[in-house]
Scaffold this motif. Sequence first.
Motif, PDB file in Angstrom:
ATOM      1  N   UNK A 165       3.693   8.803  15.195  1.00  0.00           N
ATOM      2  CA  UNK A 165       3.632  10.034  14.393  1.00  0.00           C
ATOM      3  C   UNK A 165       3.635   9.701  12.907  1.00  0.00           C
ATOM      4  N   UNK A 188      11.845   3.651   0.884  1.00  0.00           N
ATOM      5  CA  UNK A 188      11.632   2.796   2.059  1.00  0.00           C
ATOM      6  C   UNK A 188      11.817   3.610   3.325  1.00  0.00           C
ATOM      7  N   UNK A 198       7.975   0.712   5.847  1.00  0.00           N
ATOM      8  CA  UNK A 198       7.074   1.090   4.744  1.00  0.00           C
ATOM      9  C   UNK A 198       7.867   1.072   3.448  1.00  0.00           C
ATOM     10  N   UNK A 199       7.234   0.621   2.396  1.00  0.00           N
ATOM     11  CA  UNK A 199       7.960   0.453   1.135  1.00  0.00           C
ATOM     12  C   UNK A 199       7.056   0.860  -0.032  1.00  0.00           C
ATOM     13  N   UNK A 200       7.669   1.517  -0.975  1.00  0.00           N
ATOM     14  CA  UNK A 200       6.926   1.968  -2.154  1.00  0.00           C
ATOM     15  C   UNK A 200       7.839   1.796  -3.370  1.00  0.00           C
ATOM     16  N   UNK A 227       4.705   8.307   2.857  1.00  0.00           N
ATOM     17  CA  UNK A 227       4.318   8.655   4.226  1.00  0.00           C
ATOM     18  C   UNK A 227       3.854   7.410   4.968  1.00  0.00           C
ATOM     19  N   UNK A 228       4.138   7.440   6.255  1.00  0.00           N
ATOM     20  CA  UNK A 228       3.791   6.272   7.073  1.00  0.00           C
ATOM     21  C   UNK A 228       3.649   6.688   8.535  1.00  0.00           C
ATOM     22  N   UNK A 229       2.831   5.965   9.244  1.00  0.00           N
ATOM     23  CA  UNK A 229       2.739   6.151  10.701  1.00  0.00           C
ATOM     24  C   UNK A 229       3.847   5.304  11.317  1.00  0.00           C
ATOM     25  N   UNK A 230       4.684   5.926  12.129  1.00  0.00           N
ATOM     26  CA  UNK A 230       5.865   5.233  12.652  1.00  0.00           C
ATOM     27  C   UNK A 230       5.483   4.220  13.734  1.00  0.00           C
ATOM     28  N   UNK A 283       4.189  -2.073   8.152  1.00  0.00           N
ATOM     29  CA  UNK A 283       3.218  -2.288   7.081  1.00  0.00           C
ATOM     30  C   UNK A 283       3.873  -2.871   5.841  1.00  0.00           C
ATOM     31  N   UNK A 284       5.020  -2.270   5.486  1.00  0.00           N
ATOM     32  CA  UNK A 284       5.764  -2.727   4.315  1.00  0.00           C
ATOM     33  C   UNK A 284       4.836  -2.964   3.126  1.00  0.00           C
ATOM     34  N   UNK A 285       4.094  -1.940   2.767  1.00  0.00           N
ATOM     35  CA  UNK A 285       3.166  -2.055   1.653  1.00  0.00           C
ATOM     36  C   UNK A 285       3.954  -2.088   0.356  1.00  0.00           C
ATOM     37  N   UNK A 342       4.063  -1.914  -3.527  1.00  0.00           N
ATOM     38  CA  UNK A 342       3.215  -1.543  -4.670  1.00  0.00           C
ATOM     39  C   UNK A 342       4.001  -1.697  -5.960  1.00  0.00           C
TER      40      UNK A 342
END
Lengths: 137, 334
Positions: free
Chosen positions: A20, A42, A59-61, A80-83, B330-332, B334
């Motif tokens: 999702x 994160x 996911x990290x931003x 946002x990320x796909x889990x 993914x651990x993008x 930026x």
Amino acid sequence: MTPLIRVSFVEPRSLYWPGELLACRYQIDSVDRNELQAVEASVMWQTEGKGEEDMAVHAFQRRVPADTPDGDLGRSSQIETVLPNSPLSYSGVILKIRWRVRIRVFYSKGRELLADLPFQLGDVPDPPAPESSAVSA
Amino acid sequence: MFFGLLFFLGAIALGALLAAQISGSTSAMMRLGYGFGFWVLVLVSSSFLILGGGGFVFAALRVGTSRERRSALAIQAVNLDLISEAIVQPRDYPFLPSDHDLVNSPGIKLSYRLPTHESPGWRLAAAAAFCLLWTGIAAALLVIAINKALDGKIDAVLTSIVVPFWGVAGWSIWFLVRQMTSLTLLGPTIVEIARHRLQPGQACEVYLSQSGHIELRRFALRLVCEEEATYQQGTDIRVERHRVVDIPLREEARVALEPGQPFEFKTNCSIPVTAMHSFQSSHNRVLWSLRVQACPEGGKPFERSFPIIVFPSGPSPELAATNTSVARPRAVVS
């Protein structure tokens, strides 16, 4: 002044499924925009329980003032990320796996502030009550 | 702080040493020439300098870098093609144990032969090595003690050492014999399963073959799931396990194993629908296994473990219907 972190899911619910899309909105208030040095968002899991803590970021931003047109990191933003398929959230006896969205704010004089928004990935029920444990060195 | 101090000490020591050599100091402490002592001091002070400098740079890099950012960078590195090819784990299922040993070993009766968790051969080899070494030392001590006694000089200290040495040697011989007996009387256990990528709520056929030449009072095959946590307590590393699922698949009261006639059967194994999937991180695990337990007549019970991997249930029915693909971490950054 201590910043105030507002964080919420775009879809207001706390149970998500593998595959999702999870979208989370966050905003930093009550702080002079010049004081904000970086904001990290994160989507991550962490273990709790008897063992040493493990964690991994899915996911990290990271945003710094140069990433925004007006240098204002306090404005509402979104991660946002796909889990992933695994690991699913779990509340075991000596091991728990917790998923959360974490917003970490770096502001003046090297200070940091963080806010967590927990959610559940999958619906693995709790295991039965403890019966026996074995410890070895 | 520590690394900074180390760097500072190393820099001062190396600087003073070189300055003294270059300026030709007359101090006795500094008159080393270019001999062995000089190079040892250069080596020691240089290692202080390098360790301190490296540690200081590493610590400086960590300042202001969050745990999440470091984890994201690590995952990004793992996702690089070269590294991800070296790390064996089901690619669409992060933090599940590797299924490499499972998929590369076809069974004879069913599709997959399960690798065993521990090899009894290693235990036997270790017992044999210890037994040989210890008995050799004990024998040498005994020969020396006898020679002295024959010369009429009884060495009380040596005799008091020989006795406990032979006690341990006797125990190691007994242990080795027991290992050899159990390995030869109780032959290999073969466990095969019909299906891989088992998920909670699914069932599969299991085949078991136990060979040997022994009478068993009890024989059981169980499906077991354990949580395992590794933690440090003082200077010890401890591992705690807690069994959360324990389902008997087959239990036999008396089994007589004859050479050339293994005890074999097929049975069904169902993963409970409410169960957690297999999981593996640095210090925590959820382990699924098929356990063979047997109690030989007049012998010590034994257990052999055959790990299996339980995959998470699929996505929600709505997502499955839309055939949405699922993501790897993914651990993008930026």
